[in-house]
Design a protein around this motif. Structure first.
Motif, PDB file in Angstrom:
ATOM      1  N   MET B 205      -2.238  10.718  -1.698  1.00  0.00           N
ATOM      2  CA  MET B 205      -1.704  10.028  -0.513  1.00  0.00           C
ATOM      3  C   MET B 205      -2.188   8.583  -0.437  1.00  0.00           C
ATOM      4  O   MET B 205      -1.538   7.728   0.152  1.00  0.00           O
ATOM      5  N   LEU B 206      -3.364   8.318  -1.032  1.00  0.00           N
ATOM      6  CA  LEU B 206      -3.897   6.945  -1.019  1.00  0.00           C
ATOM      7  C   LEU B 206      -3.355   6.117  -2.183  1.00  0.00           C
ATOM      8  O   LEU B 206      -3.256   4.900  -2.087  1.00  0.00           O
ATOM      9  N   ILE B 207      -3.026   6.794  -3.291  1.00  0.00           N
ATOM     10  CA  ILE B 207      -2.680   6.044  -4.510  1.00  0.00           C
ATOM     11  C   ILE B 207      -1.172   5.891  -4.727  1.00  0.00           C
ATOM     12  O   ILE B 207      -0.676   4.800  -5.015  1.00  0.00           O
ATOM     13  N   ILE B 208      -0.430   6.997  -4.599  1.00  0.00           N
ATOM     14  CA  ILE B 208       0.961   6.959  -5.076  1.00  0.00           C
ATOM     15  C   ILE B 208       1.875   6.030  -4.248  1.00  0.00           C
ATOM     16  O   ILE B 208       2.603   5.223  -4.831  1.00  0.00           O
ATOM     17  N   PRO B 209       1.827   6.073  -2.905  1.00  0.00           N
ATOM     18  CA  PRO B 209       2.725   5.140  -2.178  1.00  0.00           C
ATOM     19  C   PRO B 209       2.451   3.660  -2.489  1.00  0.00           C
ATOM     20  O   PRO B 209       3.411   2.912  -2.738  1.00  0.00           O
ATOM     21  N   PRO B 210       1.177   3.212  -2.556  1.00  0.00           N
ATOM     22  CA  PRO B 210       0.972   1.811  -2.941  1.00  0.00           C
ATOM     23  C   PRO B 210       1.497   1.509  -4.347  1.00  0.00           C
ATOM     24  O   PRO B 210       2.089   0.460  -4.582  1.00  0.00           O
ATOM     25  N   LEU B 211       1.295   2.457  -5.275  1.00  0.00           N
ATOM     26  CA  LEU B 211       1.783   2.235  -6.639  1.00  0.00           C
ATOM     27  C   LEU B 211       3.308   2.115  -6.656  1.00  0.00           C
ATOM     28  O   LEU B 211       3.870   1.281  -7.372  1.00  0.00           O
ATOM     29  N   THR B 212       3.957   2.949  -5.856  1.00  0.00           N
ATOM     30  CA  THR B 212       5.425   2.900  -5.777  1.00  0.00           C
ATOM     31  C   THR B 212       5.857   1.536  -5.243  1.00  0.00           C
ATOM     32  O   THR B 212       6.749   0.889  -5.801  1.00  0.00           O
ATOM     33  N   ALA B 213       5.191   1.091  -4.180  1.00  0.00           N
ATOM     34  CA  ALA B 213       5.542  -0.194  -3.572  1.00  0.00           C
ATOM     35  C   ALA B 213       5.279  -1.344  -4.546  1.00  0.00           C
ATOM     36  O   ALA B 213       6.050  -2.305  -4.604  1.00  0.00           O
ATOM     37  N   MET B 214       4.196  -1.211  -5.342  1.00  0.00           N
ATOM     38  CA  MET B 214       3.858  -2.287  -6.290  1.00  0.00           C
ATOM     39  C   MET B 214       4.905  -2.426  -7.384  1.00  0.00           C
ATOM     40  O   MET B 214       5.057  -3.493  -7.970  1.00  0.00           O
ATOM     41  N   GLN B 215       5.646  -1.329  -7.666  1.00  0.00           N
ATOM     42  CA  GLN B 215       6.701  -1.423  -8.682  1.00  0.00           C
ATOM     43  C   GLN B 215       7.789  -2.396  -8.240  1.00  0.00           C
ATOM     44  O   GLN B 215       8.474  -2.998  -9.054  1.00  0.00           O
ATOM     45  N   LEU B 216       7.947  -2.538  -6.919  1.00  0.00           N
ATOM     46  CA  LEU B 216       8.975  -3.445  -6.408  1.00  0.00           C
ATOM     47  C   LEU B 216       8.503  -4.896  -6.470  1.00  0.00           C
ATOM     48  O   LEU B 216       9.326  -5.813  -6.492  1.00  0.00           O
ATOM     49  N   SER B 217       7.179  -5.097  -6.481  1.00  0.00           N
ATOM     50  CA  SER B 217       6.553  -6.416  -6.682  1.00  0.00           C
ATOM     51  C   SER B 217       7.304  -7.562  -6.010  1.00  0.00           C
ATOM     52  O   SER B 217       7.905  -8.394  -6.676  1.00  0.00           O
ATOM     53  N   VAL B 218       7.294  -7.600  -4.732  1.00  0.00           N
ATOM     54  CA  VAL B 218       7.989  -8.669  -4.014  1.00  0.00           C
ATOM     55  C   VAL B 218       6.975  -9.647  -3.426  1.00  0.00           C
ATOM     56  O   VAL B 218       7.034 -10.844  -3.662  1.00  0.00           O
ATOM     57  N   SER B 219       6.060  -9.115  -2.648  1.00  0.00           N
ATOM     58  CA  SER B 219       4.988  -9.936  -2.076  1.00  0.00           C
ATOM     59  C   SER B 219       3.915  -8.971  -1.568  1.00  0.00           C
ATOM     60  O   SER B 219       4.134  -7.760  -1.523  1.00  0.00           O
ATOM     61  N   PHE B 220       2.781  -9.526  -1.180  1.00  0.00           N
ATOM     62  CA  PHE B 220       1.694  -8.662  -0.719  1.00  0.00           C
ATOM     63  C   PHE B 220       2.083  -7.965   0.590  1.00  0.00           C
ATOM     64  O   PHE B 220       1.897  -6.763   0.751  1.00  0.00           O
ATOM     65  N   ARG B 221       2.632  -8.769   1.505  1.00  0.00           N
ATOM     66  CA  ARG B 221       3.011  -8.226   2.818  1.00  0.00           C
ATOM     67  C   ARG B 221       4.026  -7.095   2.654  1.00  0.00           C
ATOM     68  O   ARG B 221       3.888  -6.025   3.241  1.00  0.00           O
ATOM     69  N   LEU B 222       5.058  -7.345   1.807  1.00  0.00           N
ATOM     70  CA  LEU B 222       6.098  -6.325   1.632  1.00  0.00           C
ATOM     71  C   LEU B 222       5.573  -5.108   0.871  1.00  0.00           C
ATOM     72  O   LEU B 222       6.062  -4.001   1.061  1.00  0.00           O
ATOM     73  N   THR B 223       4.569  -5.307   0.028  1.00  0.00           N
ATOM     74  CA  THR B 223       3.977  -4.164  -0.677  1.00  0.00           C
ATOM     75  C   THR B 223       3.376  -3.191   0.344  1.00  0.00           C
ATOM     76  O   THR B 223       3.543  -1.973   0.236  1.00  0.00           O
ATOM     77  N   ILE B 224       2.697  -3.743   1.354  1.00  0.00           N
ATOM     78  CA  ILE B 224       2.111  -2.874   2.381  1.00  0.00           C
ATOM     79  C   ILE B 224       3.224  -2.145   3.139  1.00  0.00           C
ATOM     80  O   ILE B 224       3.170  -0.928   3.354  1.00  0.00           O
ATOM     81  N   ILE B 225       4.270  -2.904   3.506  1.00  0.00           N
ATOM     82  CA  ILE B 225       5.364  -2.292   4.292  1.00  0.00           C
ATOM     83  C   ILE B 225       6.070  -1.208   3.474  1.00  0.00           C
ATOM     84  O   ILE B 225       6.292  -0.090   3.955  1.00  0.00           O
ATOM     85  N   PHE B 226       6.394  -1.512   2.214  1.00  0.00           N
ATOM     86  CA  PHE B 226       7.080  -0.508   1.375  1.00  0.00           C
ATOM     87  C   PHE B 226       6.194   0.716   1.137  1.00  0.00           C
ATOM     88  O   PHE B 226       6.678   1.837   1.081  1.00  0.00           O
ATOM     89  N   SER B 227       4.900   0.479   1.007  1.00  0.00           N
ATOM     90  CA  SER B 227       3.969   1.589   0.789  1.00  0.00           C
ATOM     91  C   SER B 227       4.044   2.558   1.975  1.00  0.00           C
ATOM     92  O   SER B 227       4.103   3.787   1.799  1.00  0.00           O
ATOM     93  N   VAL B 228       4.063   1.997   3.177  1.00  0.00           N
ATOM     94  CA  VAL B 228       4.142   2.827   4.385  1.00  0.00           C
ATOM     95  C   VAL B 228       5.476   3.571   4.415  1.00  0.00           C
ATOM     96  O   VAL B 228       5.528   4.779   4.709  1.00  0.00           O
TER      97      VAL B 228
END
Lengths: 246, 275
Positions: B205-228
């Motif tokens: 739960m701590l690792i996979i959503p951030p990793l998924t969001a990082m694949q989109l690699s848009v910006s730091f702010r959007l990485t947090i939003i996509f992770s959520v």
């Protein structure tokens, strides 16, 4: 009486029992341009990290803008460009714009932000990810970050190491302009003794302790430096920029 | 049974609400942890949680208070990881390994002392979001508010710290204090995530959503939003499908996390320039 923006008194630092800095005392006045030179492992970056509170000296004291380091709070007055990011993850998901914005204190404006991106030649990269850039572009991004808050003091740790000759020359001209026209105080660490001599008002040659402190002209005529380098090497260092200008 | 019927159950509503809150908390904190190469802290703290729960059950706490009672030890362990990393020149992964081993060893010993693995202890190992109680829901809501406020107020500090800790210190950011709060909140998130995914799957739960969001690699702010977003979608889909197919909720939620990760990786491969 000019204010000392940085001063150290008998600063010493050891890392795992190895002495890295010994009894360093020097001062940087407002409007100075100080070049710190010295061989690899001479303690140049360690000195800067002690000044910025990243490392804690074992002995001696550091004053920043006249205040003891421990009580200094106005960090927005200082722009710092590290030698290299400790561990930049290529996949770090942040844009050039986000990093440059990181340096903006209350003083920064959008116009200033755009000007700095233009000055650094990275305005076209603002929405690119930091990990997608070349090392030189990353360095220019980090320099833009250091400049965004209009700092009174700019500390640059080997800023030109990854730059091509033209960008390097532009960069030195920019530091000269900031120092002369805007009164920004600059401390610049480099291996490039000959080149920094052309720009810096003061120089320190460091090798764990201060070997030399004075102007570039003094450096070139100093008998201590002749003894340290040998007259041939000293001549080459001191006339390097004559050739580059020719 | 259709969706309306599923959502009409109070325990499902409570599970969904708690799941969404915990998913948001874990996925926000996860971004900072993954990028600082502390991904496995969830695993380490989950093992400590196992030891803490075994202790709490041995002492005889009511199941209603097990999560709350396990918190202090897990928070202390999280701070121990931080301290070990800072003062003993031990890398983050080794520090996590040390604390994790102590947690699991203590858990095994305490479970043995209490006469073997009870049903209660096993339920924490595999998690069951559908058994979330009122206390845990309130705790989830409080922690959600704390984490969101912390990130909003200290966003610049957290970004700088995650990007480069030395640089953050040179900017006058109080990295020690920020790290302490981050590690305490991570400990609380790990204990709460145990309820959703089980001790075995907390780190997912701590690792996979951030990793998924990082694949989109848009910006730091959007990485947090996509992770959520990915984390919440996984919890909702996981709870619904586990109910419909009579599967364990924790495993189903984590499987959905993995499905989203694979989908994003596949999409990025097919459309490499899609940004």
């Amino acid at each position: 009486m000019p204010v000392n923006l940085i001063s150290t008194e008998d600063l010493s630092f050891c890392y795992n029992g190895t002495e890295v800095l010994r009894n360093i005392s020097f001062a940087v006045k407002k409007g100075d341009y100080l070049g710190i030179v010295g061989p690899n492992g001479s303690g140049k970056s360690t000195l800067i990290k002690n000044i910025l509170g990243i490392l804690q000296p074992q002995k001696g004291s550091v004053y920043v803008f006249g205040e003891p380091l421990a009580s200094f709070r106005q960090w927005a007055k200082i722009g710092y460009l590290p030698q290299r990011l400790s561990a930049l993850n290529t996949y770090f998901p942040c844009t050039v714009k986000e990093i440059v914005n990181l340096g903006s204190g209350a003083k920064a404006s959008m116009q200033n932000f755009d000007n700095i991106l233009r000055l650094m030649g990275i305005e076209h990269l603002s929405s690119r990810l930091i990990g997608e850039l070349s090392y030189g572009e990353q360095q220019r991004t980090m320099l833009a970050r250091a400049l965004t808050g209009n700092p009174d003091l700019l500390i640059l740790d080997e800023p030109t190491a990854a730059l091509d000759p033209e960008t390097r020359e532009n960069f030195y001209s920019l530091t000269h302009e900031l120092n002369h026209n805007q009164g920004t105080t600059i401390i610049l660490i480099t291996h490039d003794t000959g080149v920094i001599g052309k720009y810096a008002r003061q120089m320190i040659y460091l090798d764990k302790k201060i070997i030399f402190s004075g102007t570039f002209e003094d450096f070139c005529t100093s008998p201590e430096m002749t003894g340290f380098f040998g007259s041939g090497t000293q001549h080459i260092i001191c006339h390097q920029h004559d050739r580059s200008n020719a | 049974m259709n969706l309306i019927e599923i959502f009409s159950f109070v325990f499902v509503q409570r599970a969904l609400l708690a799941g969404v809150l915990i998913a948001a908390v874990a996925s926000i904190l996860g971004v900072f942890l993954v990028l600082r190469r502390l991904s496995l802290i969830g695993d380490g703290l989950a093992h400590v949680t196992f030891g803490s729960v075994a202790f709490v059950l041995l002492v005889g706490f009511s199941p209603l208070y097990v999560t709350l009672a396990a918190l202090p030890l897990v928070i202390l362990s999280s701070l121990a990881i931080l301290k070990l990393t800072r003062t003993r020149k031990i890398h983050g992964d080794a520090a996590i390994g040390i604390v994790s081993s102590i947690g699991i060893a203590a858990g095994i010993l305490l479970a043995s002392l209490s006469g073997g693995y009870s049903v209660d202890l096993l339920s924490y190992l595999f998690g069951n979001i559908l058994t979330v109680n009122q206390n845990e829901l309130i705790l989830s809501f409080i922690v959600f508010l704390l984490v969101v406020s912390f990130v909003l107020i200290f966003y610049r500090d957290l970004f700088a710290l995650t990007f480069d800790e030395e640089l953050a210190r040179s900017m006058g950011i109080k990295t020690k204090q920020i790290n302490t709060v981050l590690f305490i909140l991570t400990a609380v998130a790990a204990v709460l995530a145990m309820k959703v995914a089980g001790i075995m799957l907390v780190s997912a739960m701590l690792i996979i959503p951030p990793l998924t969001a990082m694949q989109l690699s848009v910006s730091f702010r959007l990485t947090i939003i996509f992770s959520v977003v990915f984390s919440i979608l996984s919890v909702i889909c996981g709870i619904i499908f586990s109910f419909l197919l009579n599967l364990p909720a924790g495993g189903t939620i984590v499987l959905f996390n993995v499905i989203f990760l694979l989908l994003i990786i596949a999409t990025r491969r097919i459309l490499p320039a899609s940004r």
